[in-house]
Enzyme design. Structure first.
Site, mmCIF file in Angstrom:
data_model
loop_
_atom_site.group_PDB
_atom_site.id
_atom_site.type_symbol
_atom_site.label_atom_id
_atom_site.label_comp_id
_atom_site.label_asym_id
_atom_site.label_seq_id
_atom_site.Cartn_x
_atom_site.Cartn_y
_atom_site.Cartn_z
ATOM 1 N N GLY A 14 0.817 -1.064 -0.059
ATOM 2 C CA GLY A 14 0.061 -0.028 0.146
ATOM 3 C C GLY A 14 0.889 1.329 0.051
ATOM 4 N N CYS A 132 -3.988 11.040 10.270
ATOM 5 C CA CYS A 132 -2.973 11.668 9.704
ATOM 6 C C CYS A 132 -3.372 13.253 9.796
ATOM 7 C CB CYS A 132 -2.980 11.572 8.341
ATOM 8 S SG CYS A 132 -4.419 11.456 7.272
ATOM 9 N N GLY A 163 -4.884 10.215 0.983
ATOM 10 C CA GLY A 163 -5.559 9.983 2.314
ATOM 11 C C GLY A 163 -6.408 8.776 2.124
ATOM 12 N N HIS A 243 -2.033 17.229 3.223
ATOM 13 C CA HIS A 243 -3.364 17.674 3.704
ATOM 14 C C HIS A 243 -3.114 19.311 4.162
ATOM 15 C CE1 HIS A 243 -4.796 13.740 3.277
ATOM 16 N NE2 HIS A 243 -5.149 13.374 4.677
#
Length: 338
Positions: A14, A132, A163, A243
């Site tokens: 991932g 996160c 995300g 982000h």
């Protein structure tokens, strides 16, 4: 410090797992052997670890008794099924999912904020990595809280599609190309390209999403403020990585924007970028990719209330928001406790 130990990365194929392996190699983490662990679908593939290729082994068949440390980043359902099994074998698990974050006997850690809590891992051989968005928020809030006491927090997050995983990255690329070509969406899925989407995760009974409530619950726990008034709005934006957060805080004691900048400029894990008249402020696309710090800019006093500040906070959500934070925890764990 412990001798070199064997480690496992669960979810190695991932986005976060791949980044964990890259950072472990970059930082020369003291590992004797590294195991890349994945699902049946990933079995037989290879992943990069520095200049080497690691074969992906199947989680269902893996024996965690041969490892001293494991990073889990394959989703909460996988952690719920396998993390405690690994811990029972004597392997310390650093879990990057939401599975254990609300368990009082599992330390929830951001090293710049509450590294001393790592010692409590012995209760269950588990350590939880926060969300996160929470990580970058509390890294910036911690020095301000220590100086003036945080009284309340309002945060709006602008979260990149990474995300949500690799599939969403691919969707953003495809939707962008389709819309630019005037073709519209072909897969029937809601478009994030050229749009903002005010929902991340499922809605709770209070009409906040679970992503928003994670920020509330985890920030309170990390700052040691169980009654902290905090409100969050989480928005998905058409950005690939990084982000951003617009944050308004109030403090118990007066804290000027000038003093806040001084504190942030000295804070561990923070990089201050705050000369807005010269267009110096952080943005996800230009400043965060492959970086290890939390960027803060647009620090200014709030016009709406007493003892208030506004901040703009940006970070690489895959690195500091997930993979790096886990490895920073592991570095302290190995150096101090194992």
């Amino acid at each position: 410090m412990a001798d070199k130990l064997n480690i496992a990365v669960v979810g190695a194929t991932g986005l976060v797992g791949e980044t964990m392996l890259a950072i472990l190699a970059e930082r020369e983490f003291p590992a004797d052997k590294v195991y890349a662990i994945g699902s049946k679908r990933s079995f037989g593939k290879t992943v990069e670890f520095g200049r080497r290729e690691l074969p992906v082994e199947m989680l269902s068949d893996f024996d965690f008794s041969k490892t001293g440390l494991a990073f889990f980043s394959a989703g909460a359902k996988i952690s719920a099924e396998y993390a405690e099994r690994a811990a029972a074998c004597g392997c310390v698990v650093i879990d990057n999912t939401s599975c254990f974050r609300n368990d009082d006997d599992v330390p929830l850690i951001v090293p710049e904020v509450n590294a001393d809590e790592i010692r409590n891992y012995r209760q269950r051989n588990l350590i939880a990595n926060p969300n996160c968005s929470t990580i970058q928020l509390v890294v910036a809030l911690k020095p301000l809280h220590d100086e003036a006491g945080i009284r309340s927090v309002r945060v709006s997050t602008y979260q990149s599609v990474s995300g949500a995983g690799r599939e969403k990255l691919e969707q953003l690329a495809v939707h962008s190309m389709d819309l630019l070509a005037g073709q519209g969406r072909k897969d029937g899925k809601p478009a994030i390209a050229f749009n903002v989407w005010p929902q991340i995760d499922q809605f709770e009974d209070n009409d906040y999403t679970r992503e928003e409530m994670k920020i509330v619950w985890e920030t309170r726990r990390l700052l040691g403020l169980p009654e902290l008034p905090i409100s969050a709005t989480a928005v998905r934006v058409p950005v690939f990585f990084g982000h951003a957060e617009a944050v308004a805080i109030s403090t118990e004691r007066p804290l000027s924007a000038r003093r806040a900048r001084e504190l942030l400029d000295q804070a561990p894990g923070v990089k201050l970028m705050d000369a807005p008249r010269d267009m110096v402020f952080p943005t996800p696309a230009l400043d965060t990719p492959n970086t290890d710090v939390v960027f803060v800019g647009r620090v200014r006093e709030d016009l709406a209330g007493e003892h208030g500040l506004n901040l703009w906070i940006v970070a690489d959500n895959v690195r500091k928001g997930a993979a790096l934070n886990s490895i920073q925890i592991a570095e302290i764990l190995v150096k101090t406790y194992l």
